[in-house]
Design a protein around this motif. Structure first.
Motif, PDB file in Angstrom:
ATOM      1  N   GLU A  29       0.828  -1.203   0.000  1.00  9.66           N
ATOM      2  CA  GLU A  29       0.000   0.000   0.000  1.00  9.66           C
ATOM      3  C   GLU A  29       0.864   1.255   0.000  1.00  9.66           C
ATOM      4  N   ALA A  30       1.899   1.257   0.835  1.00  9.97           N
ATOM      5  CA  ALA A  30       2.777   2.422   0.909  1.00  9.97           C
ATOM      6  C   ALA A  30       3.546   2.613  -0.392  1.00  9.97           C
ATOM      7  N   ALA A  31       4.053   1.516  -0.956  1.00  6.19           N
ATOM      8  CA  ALA A  31       4.808   1.614  -2.206  1.00  6.19           C
ATOM      9  C   ALA A  31       3.922   2.141  -3.324  1.00  6.19           C
ATOM     10  N   SER A  32       2.699   1.627  -3.430  1.00  6.51           N
ATOM     11  CA  SER A  32       1.791   2.058  -4.489  1.00  6.51           C
ATOM     12  C   SER A  32       1.455   3.540  -4.352  1.00  6.51           C
ATOM     13  N   ALA A  33       1.223   3.992  -3.107  1.00  4.68           N
ATOM     14  CA  ALA A  33       0.877   5.389  -2.875  1.00  4.68           C
ATOM     15  C   ALA A  33       2.019   6.317  -3.263  1.00  4.68           C
ATOM     16  N   GLN A  34       3.256   5.800  -3.185  1.00  4.39           N
ATOM     17  CA  GLN A  34       4.435   6.616  -3.502  1.00  4.39           C
ATOM     18  C   GLN A  34       5.019   6.269  -4.875  1.00  4.39           C
ATOM     19  N   ILE A  36       6.009   3.528  -6.302  1.00  2.00           N
ATOM     20  CA  ILE A  36       7.089   2.550  -6.398  1.00  2.00           C
ATOM     21  C   ILE A  36       6.496   1.290  -7.009  1.00  2.00           C
ATOM     22  N   GLY A  37       7.058   0.804  -8.109  1.00  2.00           N
ATOM     23  CA  GLY A  37       6.435  -0.272  -8.881  1.00  2.00           C
ATOM     24  C   GLY A  37       6.743  -1.665  -8.357  1.00  2.00           C
ATOM     25  N   SER A  99       4.824   2.088 -12.716  1.00  2.00           N
ATOM     26  CA  SER A  99       4.654   3.104 -11.678  1.00  2.00           C
ATOM     27  C   SER A  99       4.091   4.411 -12.219  1.00  2.00           C
ATOM     28  N   ASP A 100       4.206   4.634 -13.527  1.00  7.00           N
ATOM     29  CA  ASP A 100       3.712   5.873 -14.121  1.00  7.00           C
ATOM     30  C   ASP A 100       2.289   5.761 -14.666  1.00  7.00           C
ATOM     31  N   ILE A 101       1.707   4.585 -14.598  1.00  3.70           N
ATOM     32  CA  ILE A 101       0.346   4.407 -15.108  1.00  3.70           C
ATOM     33  C   ILE A 101      -0.656   4.746 -14.010  1.00  3.70           C
ATOM     34  N   GLU A 102      -1.571   5.635 -14.321  1.00  2.71           N
ATOM     35  CA  GLU A 102      -2.558   6.094 -13.344  1.00  2.71           C
ATOM     36  C   GLU A 102      -3.692   5.079 -13.206  1.00  2.71           C
ATOM     37  N   VAL A 103      -4.011   4.716 -11.973  1.00  2.19           N
ATOM     38  CA  VAL A 103      -5.182   3.897 -11.691  1.00  2.19           C
ATOM     39  C   VAL A 103      -6.394   4.825 -11.631  1.00  2.19           C
ATOM     40  N   ARG A 104      -7.389   4.545 -12.469  1.00  2.00           N
ATOM     41  CA  ARG A 104      -8.521   5.454 -12.615  1.00  2.00           C
ATOM     42  C   ARG A 104      -9.834   4.729 -12.356  1.00  2.00           C
ATOM     43  N   THR A 105     -10.826   5.487 -11.906  1.00  2.00           N
ATOM     44  CA  THR A 105     -12.195   4.989 -11.791  1.00  2.00           C
ATOM     45  C   THR A 105     -13.030   5.690 -12.850  1.00  2.00           C
ATOM     46  N   LEU A 106     -13.681   4.878 -13.702  1.00  2.00           N
ATOM     47  CA  LEU A 106     -14.366   5.430 -14.879  1.00  2.00           C
ATOM     48  C   LEU A 106     -15.712   4.737 -15.104  1.00  2.00           C
ATOM     49  N   PRO A 107     -16.676   5.459 -15.668  1.00  2.00           N
ATOM     50  CA  PRO A 107     -17.875   4.789 -16.168  1.00  2.00           C
ATOM     51  C   PRO A 107     -17.570   4.172 -17.528  1.00  2.00           C
TER      52      PRO A 107
END
Length: 343
Positions: A29-34, A36-37, A99-107
């Motif tokens: 969780e910490a790595a993802s938030a910062q 880190i891949g 690590s540069d790919i944004e996790v998004r919530t989308l319809p």
């Protein structure tokens, strides 16, 4: 190395990245938030994809150790479950490009619903006009259900062909979501997704021949990886083994046949565990078929995708045959009706 009495520092080797972990966070969780891949898969401690080597420091598992640690070395660390109790040093193969790919919530809109066999439905999803979901072949997305539950499915199309997102939904016993897909869900309905997620992706910079081993709809992320590899012109030998119960469980069988005809470096072997009377191909457990053809796996990269029992059996057998753990990549699907991951 500590930054405070309540936060701990984690350093990764060989990349040399350093990040802090709060008291209520797992390492992942910490790595993802910062950004880190670190590699991961199910995020529930089941698949073992997030396993790192603990070089220094100590961790605890607030929810208890899971079966993914069974048979692992004493210094194995499941980053999706482990919480540091000291500063840490981890040896882990980071994935910089994720690590540069944004996790998004989308319809999204259900553009197409096609039954592929008796228990697999193909869904094709259309994002809002002008939107695209950046992802790497092999990743997955989650459906965000109205009651807060989530169901995750691998993206079956490659990134270069992303006008629609393709998913392969297997109907599972007492599967509330898969029952809805098969019985009630209508084309043009609006759904909500989150992604991309996961680090089960093709290691393109390697030079070793590739073994892909799929069980059931474990074919979906492998399909995306294969179509990406063909698009990129990867010429390493690629050998796909696809394990199912009987012939009726094979879906889209024309695809591997077409790939084999178009790409001399590709072969596909379907393996039936409960073969039909007229079946003349391979039978038995899919990982055993792999070892019959490749008794020594020292020089391969191997990608395992499917039910946890298949993935675990393959992982143990392949390591015993000389496959190095850093060349073994897996994505274990959970088929239980109440599971988060239900590919």
């Amino acid at each position: 190395m500590s930054v405070s009495a309540t936060r701990f520092s984690v350093r990764t080797e060989p990349a040399g990245h350093q990040f802090d972990v709060a008291p209520d966070q797992t390492i992942l969780e910490a790595a993802s938030a910062q950004r880190i891949g670190l590699p991961y898969g199910c995020r529930q401690g089941t698949c073992g994809s997030c396993t790192a080597q603990l070089l220094a420091g100590e961790v605890q598992y607030p929810n208890g150790k899971t079966a993914a640690l069974d048979g692992q070395p004493a210094d194995a660390c499941l980053t999706c479950q482990a919480v540091p109790t000291t500063d840490l040093v981890l040896r882990v193969a980071e994935l910089e490009r994720l690590s540069d790919i944004e996790v998004r919530t989308l319809p999204c809109r259900l553009a197409e619903k096609t039954r592929l066999n008796h228990d697999v439905m193909r869904l094709r999803l259309k994002l809002p006009e002008g939107q695209r979901l950046a992802f790497v072949a092999g990743q997955y997305l989650e459906f965000m259900l109205r009651d807060g539950a989530r169901r995750a499915y691998s993206i079956a199309n490659p990134p270069h062909d992303d006008e629609l997102l393709e998913l392969h939904v297997r109907r599972v016993p007492r599967g509330r979501f898969s029952d809805e897909v098969f019985e009630q869900m209508q084309e043009r309905c609006i759904l909500r997704i989150r992604g991309p997620l996961g680090t089960f992706v093709l290691r393109e910079d390697a030079e070793r021949p590739i073994l892909m081993v799929g069980g059931g709809t474990g074919f979906a992320p492998l399909k995306a990886m294969l179509e990406h590899a063909f698009h990129r012109g990867i010429e390493r030998p690629i050998h796909l083994y696809w394990g199912v119960r009987s012939q009726r469980d094979l879906y889209l069988p024309e695809l591997p046949a077409a790939w084999a005809e178009a790409h001399p470096n590709f072969r596909c072997v379907p393996v039936l565990s409960e073969p039909d009377r007229d079946w003349t191909g391979r039978s038995g457990w899919v990982h055993e078929a792999v070892l019959e053809d490749h008794p020594a796996l020292t020089d391969f990269d191997c990608y395992l995708s499917g039910p946890p029992a298949m993935v675990e059996a393959g992982r143990s057998a392949f390591e015993a045959a000389g496959l190095a753990i850093e060349h073994l990549f897996s994505d274990a699907f959970e088929y239980a009706a109440d599971s988060r991951r239900a590919d």
